[in-house]
Design an enzyme around this catalytic site. Structure first.
Site, mmCIF file in Angstrom:
data_model
loop_
_atom_site.group_PDB
_atom_site.id
_atom_site.type_symbol
_atom_site.label_atom_id
_atom_site.label_comp_id
_atom_site.label_asym_id
_atom_site.label_seq_id
_atom_site.Cartn_x
_atom_site.Cartn_y
_atom_site.Cartn_z
ATOM 1 N N ASN A 98 0.863 -0.749 -0.427
ATOM 2 C CA ASN A 98 -0.324 0.138 -0.049
ATOM 3 C C ASN A 98 0.642 0.712 0.281
ATOM 4 O O ASN A 98 0.334 1.704 0.706
ATOM 5 C CB ASN A 98 -0.844 -0.197 0.994
ATOM 6 C CG ASN A 98 0.063 -0.399 2.239
ATOM 7 O OD1 ASN A 98 1.258 -0.395 2.523
ATOM 8 N ND2 ASN A 98 -1.071 0.589 3.451
ATOM 9 N N CYS A 99 1.865 1.287 -0.499
ATOM 10 C CA CYS A 99 2.458 2.422 -1.055
ATOM 11 C C CYS A 99 2.230 4.409 -1.342
ATOM 12 O O CYS A 99 1.873 4.776 -1.119
ATOM 13 C CB CYS A 99 3.830 2.075 -1.965
ATOM 14 S SG CYS A 99 3.670 1.453 -3.636
ATOM 15 N N TRP A 100 1.279 3.445 -2.072
ATOM 16 C CA TRP A 100 0.227 4.706 -2.515
ATOM 17 C C TRP A 100 -0.684 5.226 -1.422
ATOM 18 O O TRP A 100 -0.683 6.637 -0.983
ATOM 19 C CB TRP A 100 -1.298 3.866 -3.359
ATOM 20 C CG TRP A 100 -1.676 3.302 -2.527
ATOM 21 C CD1 TRP A 100 -1.793 1.453 -2.964
ATOM 22 C CD2 TRP A 100 -3.268 2.663 -2.718
ATOM 23 N NE1 TRP A 100 -2.624 0.595 -2.077
ATOM 24 C CE2 TRP A 100 -3.794 1.910 -1.679
ATOM 25 C CE3 TRP A 100 -4.163 3.828 -2.682
ATOM 26 C CZ2 TRP A 100 -4.982 1.443 -1.160
ATOM 27 C CZ3 TRP A 100 -5.021 3.703 -1.654
ATOM 28 C CH2 TRP A 100 -5.954 2.597 -0.377
ATOM 29 N N PHE A 101 -0.865 4.365 0.002
ATOM 30 C CA PHE A 101 -1.715 5.220 0.643
ATOM 31 C C PHE A 101 -0.789 5.975 1.575
ATOM 32 O O PHE A 101 -1.292 6.543 1.974
ATOM 33 C CB PHE A 101 -2.632 4.557 1.839
ATOM 34 C CG PHE A 101 -3.193 4.538 3.000
ATOM 35 C CD1 PHE A 101 -3.409 5.315 3.898
ATOM 36 C CD2 PHE A 101 -2.312 4.074 4.266
ATOM 37 C CE1 PHE A 101 -3.974 5.416 4.256
ATOM 38 C CE2 PHE A 101 -2.621 4.148 5.481
ATOM 39 C CZ PHE A 101 -3.025 4.597 5.642
ATOM 40 N N SER A 103 1.904 7.158 0.534
ATOM 41 C CA SER A 103 3.001 8.082 0.416
ATOM 42 C C SER A 103 1.585 9.434 0.385
ATOM 43 O O SER A 103 2.163 10.590 0.316
ATOM 44 C CB SER A 103 2.476 7.897 -1.600
ATOM 45 O OG SER A 103 2.750 8.925 -2.233
#
Length: 660
Positions: A98-101, A103
């Site tokens: 969940n690098c999107w979260f 970030s």
């Protein structure tokens, strides 16, 4: 069940301006009521809606070791939400993709006014050594979901393996804001695994209520075009200066390519948070080293504290060696564990850029104010073509116009319009196999100035979005004065779902859904009659009009009249050959009554604007289509007199009221 309550919140765009806003209580859980209840009984809250079990971790059979759920008070002796404030450097990604979260959380941490909405009354939620009895193991956070702020209550039991947090955690061992925000977000989506893989733009919208604009940096050859590159930088700088959030990534083209580290230090497939943007004016002492007296700079970081840029202007690079400490502090950032780079290098290396705009709709601050239209709708199937609203995209010509239609006006000669279409998120349905987003998009058509009923034939398409299976699609477009219909659709016909359409214009657009197909039959229809024909009049242009000022030009406009109704075009400045390109739509009860097209001119004098008649044409329209260029004539007793100039019109008339 979800309940709504009216809470006092701080709008980040207004600083300290306080307003009342409706907040949805996720699952009907009220933080204040639950905390009071558990404080009274002296026990710690255990959330029945998101239990400390595998169902809160996974929707499939996955394992991450032997998980033990522990509260922060069991992991350290002095837990806190924040230690020495909040920072983008606080977060580290755990065993979840969940690098999107993460970030988005990093971006959030850099904007105090924003994180205080996501983490409301944080001081009251903080652990208090002096009042240990106030601790009830309960917290709450807020996310913007489908046009509403949702308040999510959680207990503070966190998944651990071997005494360490499994998922998102802070650099400082006794700081827990990021782990708790992640848990609340996972609860809203159904489980932690539902956060595995996602879109930073979605999380940015969830944290702000803003509008995310994705940009493909390779699409328009920004790398090769310096002028376009400068325009992109100006847009990025404006978003940053106005409190928006920004993220960038280098798209991986395959699974094997994911997380591949480039020679420049950047990593493919990871979301980088933009933490600062500057246009730098160099001092005289630096001009000898650099070709330009200006540098456009950007700073980024990853949620891992590694994988940073190692090229020009990175930490310890030769460029910084040429800059004294005092000059460094004057021109740009204090060098730290982030990746500084020239914007040119950013464009050359990054593929995708996401700008999350916080669009100002308040007249109380100085930045540009937008008027916002909110329209909720749905795509649903029906066997009757006039009731079906799931027609698919324009490729499906037979059903396309069966989709929901929304009409709005542009009231300036030209206006920049922002349109965002968002589908209701399906991630919470992953457990039962219905978690994939639909392919969605929209088209925009310029229509008659007086249209109030649904379109039944395609008209002039002036723009549209791409079709993509993301939660939202965005378009920025310049439109000239007139009336428009936007048609939100799924790519394939027959697909069902809910959506939210947001339209931002400089002047209120009076946006509304077109729900009726034709003028309805009423109790007065028998007395007053009901339309038997519908006629579309399209005035294309005029030529050879007389000049009305010292420069021998005019400011003409045109009026179309039919059965007591009229449509008037905008004024066209300084021309004797205006391209009017306007349409009027008339539902006619008296088929024999003519339609008149009158051309007039605005004349300015020192006292007032006055109108001067230039000529008209009168048409007895029959069923069918025709296009003619007609000589202007006088009116009244002079209706047979030829006047200078011609007007070109296209007229379509049909007895079927649902054919145009």
């Amino acid at each position: 069940m979800q309940m709504k309550t009216c809470l006092t919140l701080c709008n980040p765009l207004l600083g300290d301006h306080i307003f009342e806003e409706m907040v949805v209580l996720f699952g009907g859980q009220s933080f204040s009521a639950l905390r009071t209840q558990f404080q009274r009984y002296g026990i710690l809250f255990e959330d029945p809606l998101f239990p400390a079990s595998n169902q809160s971790l996974f929707y499939q059979k996955k394992r991450i070791g032997r998980v033990t759920w522990k509260r922060p008070t069991e992991l350290c002796s002095d837990p806190h939400l924040f230690v020495d404030g909040i920072s983008a450097h606080d977060l580290h990604q755990g065993q979840l993709g969940n690098c999107w979260f993460i970030s988005a959380c990093s971006s959030l941490a850099s904007r105090e006014a924003l994180w205080q909405k996501v983490i409301p009354d944080w001081k009251d939620q903080e652990w208090d050594k002096e009042k240990k009895e106030s601790y009830a193991g309960i917290f709450h956070f807020r996310f913007w979901r489908f046009g509403e702020w949702v308040d999510v209550v959680i207990d503070d039991r966190l998944p651990t393996v071997n005494g360490e947090l499994v998922y998102c955690h802070s650099t400082v061992k006794n700081m827990f804001w990021s782990a708790l925000v992640e848990k609340a977000y996972a609860k809203m989506y159904g489980c932690y695994e539902a956060l595995d893989g996602g879109n930073t733009a979605d999380a940015l919208m969830d944290f702000t209520g803003g509008v995310s604009e994705p940009m493909d940096l390779r699409e328009k050859m920004f790398k090769e075009d310096e002028e376009q590159r400068d325009k992109v930088f100006d847009r990025v700088l404006k978003v940053h200066n106005r409190g928006g959030l920004i993220s960038g990534s280098i798209r991986a083209t395959s699974a094997a390519d994911m997380k591949a580290r480039l020679d420049c230090g950047l990593v493919k497939g990871r979301a980088y948070t933009v933490t600062d943007v500057r246009r730098v004016i160099l001092g005289h002492s630096l001009l000898a080293y650099f070709k330009s007296d200006k540098l456009t700079m950007i700073r980024m970081r990853t949620p891992w504290g590694q994988g940073e840029w190692n090229g020009p202007w990175s930490v310890g690079s030769e460029e910084w060696q040429k800059v004294s400490e005092s000059e460094s502090e004057r021109i740009i950032f204090t060098v730290q564990d982030d990746g500084e780079m020239k914007f040119d290098d950013f464009i050359a290396n990054f593929k995708d850029l996401t700008l999350c705009h916080l669009i100002n709709t308040s007249y109380q601050i100085i930045h540009r104010t937008w008027a916002e239209a909110f329209m909720w709708g749905s795509w649903h199937r029906h066997g009757d073509p006039l009731l079906n609203q799931a027609g698919g995209c324009a490729n499906h010509k037979r059903t396309f116009l069966q989709n929901p239609q929304y009409v709005f006006d542009v009231k300036k000669p030209e206006d920049e319009v922002l349109i965002c279409l968002q589908q209701k998120d399906r991630r919470a349905n992953l457990r039962n196999g219905r978690g994939k987003n639909l392919l969605i998009g929209f088209d925009i058509h310029r229509v008659e100035l007086n249209r109030t009923y649904r379109m039944h034939a395609t008209q002039q398409k002036v723009g549209g979005s791409v079709y993509i299976n993301s939660r939202s699609v965005f378009l920025r477009i310049d439109l000239k004065e007139g009336r428009y219909v936007v048609i939100p659709t799924t790519f394939k016909p027959g697909q069902e779902g809910d959506f939210l359409l947001r339209i931002f214009t400089d002047v209120p657009s009076d946006c509304t859904e077109l729900t009726l197909d034709e003028p309805p039959q009423t109790c007065w229809s028998g007395l007053c009659g009901h339309p038997t024909l519908v006629t579309q009049v399209h005035v294309l242009k005029a030529n050879g009009l007389p000049g009305q000022d010292s420069d021998e030009v005019s400011d003409p406009y045109v009026i179309i009249r039919c059965e007591g109704e009229k449509v008037r075009s905008p004024v066209h400045k300084n021309t004797r050959s205006p391209v009017f390109d306007i349409k009027g739509l008339f539902y006619r009860k008296k088929a024999g009554q003519p339609i008149s097209i009158e051309v007039s001119v605005c004349i300015y004098n020192h006292n007032m604007f006055v109108d001067s008649f230039l000529g008209q044409v009168t048409l007895l329209t029959q069923q069918g289509d025709f296009k003619q260029t007609l000589q202007l004539r006088g009116k009244g007793d002079h209706r047979d007199d030829d006047l200078p100039g011609t007007v070109t019109v296209v007229i379509v008339t049909t007895p079927s009221l649902t054919n145009i």
